[in-house]
Design an enzyme around this catalytic site. Structure first.
Site, mmCIF file in Angstrom:
data_model
loop_
_atom_site.group_PDB
_atom_site.id
_atom_site.type_symbol
_atom_site.label_atom_id
_atom_site.label_comp_id
_atom_site.label_asym_id
_atom_site.label_seq_id
_atom_site.Cartn_x
_atom_site.Cartn_y
_atom_site.Cartn_z
ATOM 1 N N ASP A 104 -16.489 5.674 14.634
ATOM 2 C CA ASP A 104 -15.313 5.605 13.772
ATOM 3 C C ASP A 104 -14.791 4.170 13.668
ATOM 4 O O ASP A 104 -14.094 3.673 14.541
ATOM 5 C CB ASP A 104 -14.217 6.545 14.312
ATOM 6 C CG ASP A 104 -13.093 6.748 13.308
ATOM 7 O OD1 ASP A 104 -13.080 6.045 12.273
ATOM 8 O OD2 ASP A 104 -12.229 7.618 13.543
ATOM 9 N N LYS A 137 -5.905 10.697 0.744
ATOM 10 C CA LYS A 137 -5.840 9.319 1.243
ATOM 11 C C LYS A 137 -7.130 8.647 0.793
ATOM 12 O O LYS A 137 -8.219 9.074 1.174
ATOM 13 C CB LYS A 137 -5.731 9.373 2.766
ATOM 14 C CG LYS A 137 -5.950 8.069 3.486
ATOM 15 C CD LYS A 137 -5.971 8.312 4.997
ATOM 16 C CE LYS A 137 -6.723 7.219 5.719
ATOM 17 N NZ LYS A 137 -7.095 7.587 7.085
ATOM 18 N N GLU A 160 0.826 -1.223 0.000
ATOM 19 C CA GLU A 160 0.000 0.000 0.000
ATOM 20 C C GLU A 160 0.855 1.266 0.000
ATOM 21 O O GLU A 160 2.064 1.229 0.249
ATOM 22 C CB GLU A 160 -0.956 0.005 1.197
ATOM 23 C CG GLU A 160 -0.235 -0.032 2.537
ATOM 24 C CD GLU A 160 -0.979 0.716 3.630
ATOM 25 O OE1 GLU A 160 -1.497 1.812 3.370
ATOM 26 O OE2 GLU A 160 -1.004 0.206 4.764
ATOM 27 N N ASP A 180 -11.450 -0.478 6.270
ATOM 28 C CA ASP A 180 -10.607 -1.670 6.041
ATOM 29 C C ASP A 180 -11.327 -2.940 6.494
ATOM 30 O O ASP A 180 -11.189 -3.996 5.879
ATOM 31 C CB ASP A 180 -9.292 -1.582 6.835
ATOM 32 C CG ASP A 180 -8.349 -0.505 6.324
ATOM 33 O OD1 ASP A 180 -8.624 0.097 5.269
ATOM 34 O OD2 ASP A 180 -7.318 -0.275 6.998
ATOM 35 N N SER A 186 -12.901 1.748 10.771
ATOM 36 C CA SER A 186 -12.220 1.829 9.476
ATOM 37 C C SER A 186 -12.924 0.999 8.415
ATOM 38 O O SER A 186 -13.375 -0.124 8.666
ATOM 39 C CB SER A 186 -10.781 1.323 9.626
ATOM 40 O OG SER A 186 -10.172 1.276 8.352
ATOM 41 N N LYS A 214 -2.590 -1.212 15.730
ATOM 42 C CA LYS A 214 -2.015 -0.359 16.772
ATOM 43 C C LYS A 214 -3.027 -0.161 17.876
ATOM 44 O O LYS A 214 -4.228 -0.113 17.616
ATOM 45 C CB LYS A 214 -1.701 1.017 16.191
ATOM 46 C CG LYS A 214 -0.427 1.064 15.412
ATOM 47 C CD LYS A 214 0.060 2.510 15.328
ATOM 48 C CE LYS A 214 1.351 2.584 14.558
ATOM 49 N NZ LYS A 214 1.179 2.694 13.121
ATOM 50 N N VAL A 240 -5.470 0.378 3.135
ATOM 51 C CA VAL A 240 -5.561 -1.090 3.043
ATOM 52 C C VAL A 240 -6.803 -1.477 2.237
ATOM 53 O O VAL A 240 -6.733 -2.302 1.320
ATOM 54 C CB VAL A 240 -5.593 -1.719 4.456
ATOM 55 C CG1 VAL A 240 -5.991 -3.191 4.398
ATOM 56 C CG2 VAL A 240 -4.231 -1.563 5.140
#
Ligand code: PSU
Ligand code: MN
Length: 308
Positions: free
Chosen positions: A138, A86, A25, A142, A140, A159, A106
């Site tokens: 929130d 992004k 990526e 992904d 993602s 993370k 991703v």
């Protein structure tokens, strides 16, 4: 989508010759690390893929085209393009229509890899459910992409800027298999521990390739998340990282950071607060993932695993 794709000479040749490819990526380059370490890392990660018998394909959007594989000039561009967009799934149509440049997340990399017929993708960390998501919503994109795009994502876990237990719950809900390499514990990027355990420990590229083939043979739409812990010698003290994360979260809230800016903001703050240590850990784990992904892709191509 084909008409918007532009292959690098190396990726085109790899695909033509039936070589194993590994997708990489570009958000990690443009938004995840500072210059010039991001450029050095992008080059070294590609080289790691080659050294392990596969062909790298770093993915991004350049002037409204989807790049599958980059030239060195492209790598330079994306590592120095400071305020670049992004892109996740929802950003493709507007960005392509306006012929923009963008680093891809991703989720977006998975989409492009799938179209190009690339099954294996290596990165550092994936997005997930943020802390406080019960208030902010929130989560993602992904995670939803993993639920419906058949690409294997090799990462070092997520993370702890995220809520790891909630992230794993969401992956369970959405039917995404999670495999952990050499351990039963889901890793938390900078460190090998998270306090969260998974059901499927795997110990070799062959084992991972075999599970991947079954997933495809079953016709399930989902990808697979392979969580490969950071090598011991590079792992960080989780208490030290936790302090930086807490400080970064407080600052993000104070500055009113929301939406897709949240993750890049937190990543930047953590690098700033922990100095070079977190950056070198980050670089080490990405290379470690690239090597494993290349091994898996090679195993799949060799037919060591019966194709569907
Ligand atoms: N987590 C990291 N490093 C990263 C990212 C996440 O540890 O570089 C990037 C990836 O590109 C990931 C994206 O897909 O952030 C997720 O952004 P968001 O949380 O806005 O979905
Ligand atoms: Mn988000």
């Amino acid at each position: 989508m084909n008409r918007f794709i532009q292959y690098s000479p190396e990726a085109a040749e790899g695909l033509r010759k039936g070589k194993p490819l590994v997708a990489l990526e570009s958000t990690i380059i443009s938004h995840g690390m500072p210059y010039p370490q991001n450029l050095e890392t992008a080059r070294e990660v590609e080289q790691t893929v080659r050294d392990n018998g596969a062909v790298p394909a770093t993915i991004a959007i350049r002037k409204g085209k989807i790049l599958i594989g980059m030239t060195d000039d492209d790598l330079k561009f994306f590592s120095q393009a400071g305020d670049i967009a992004k892109a996740s799934r929802r950003d493709f149509a507007p960005l392509l229509a306006r012929e923009k440049d963008a680093a891809v997340t991703v989720a977006a990399t998975m989409i492009c890899a799938h179209y190009a017929g690339i099954e294996v993708f290596a990165t550092g960390g994936v997005g997930g459910v943020h802390r406080g998501a019960e208030a902010t919503w929130d989560v993602s994109a992904d995670l939803d992409e993993l639920a419906h795009t058949a690409v294997m994502v090799v990462c070092a876990g997520v993370k702890s800027i995220l809520d790891i237990p909630k992230t794993l719950e969401y992956l369970e809900t959405r039917g995404v298999p999670v495999l952990t390499v050499g351990t039963d514990e889901f890793p938390s990027f900078y460190s090998r521990e998270s306090g969260c355990f998974t059901e499927y420990r795997v110990d070799s590229p062959e084992e991972i390739a075999c599970i991947w083939r079954r997933q495809r043979q079953l016709g399930f739409p989902a990808g697979i998340l392979v969580a490969n812990p950071i090598p011991r010698e590079h792992a960080m003290n989780s208490r030290e990282i936790e302090k930086a994360i807490k400080d970064a979260l407080v600052k993000a809230k104070k500055e009113g950071i929301t939406g897709k800016a949240v993750t890049p903001f937190l990543l930047g703050e953590i690098v700033r607060l922990t100095g070079g240590e977190s950056l070198s850990a980050n670089i080490a784990l990405v290379k470690n993932n690239a090597a494993l992904a290349a091994g898996i892709a090679s195993t799949l191509i060799k037919g060591a695993v019966k194709p569907a």
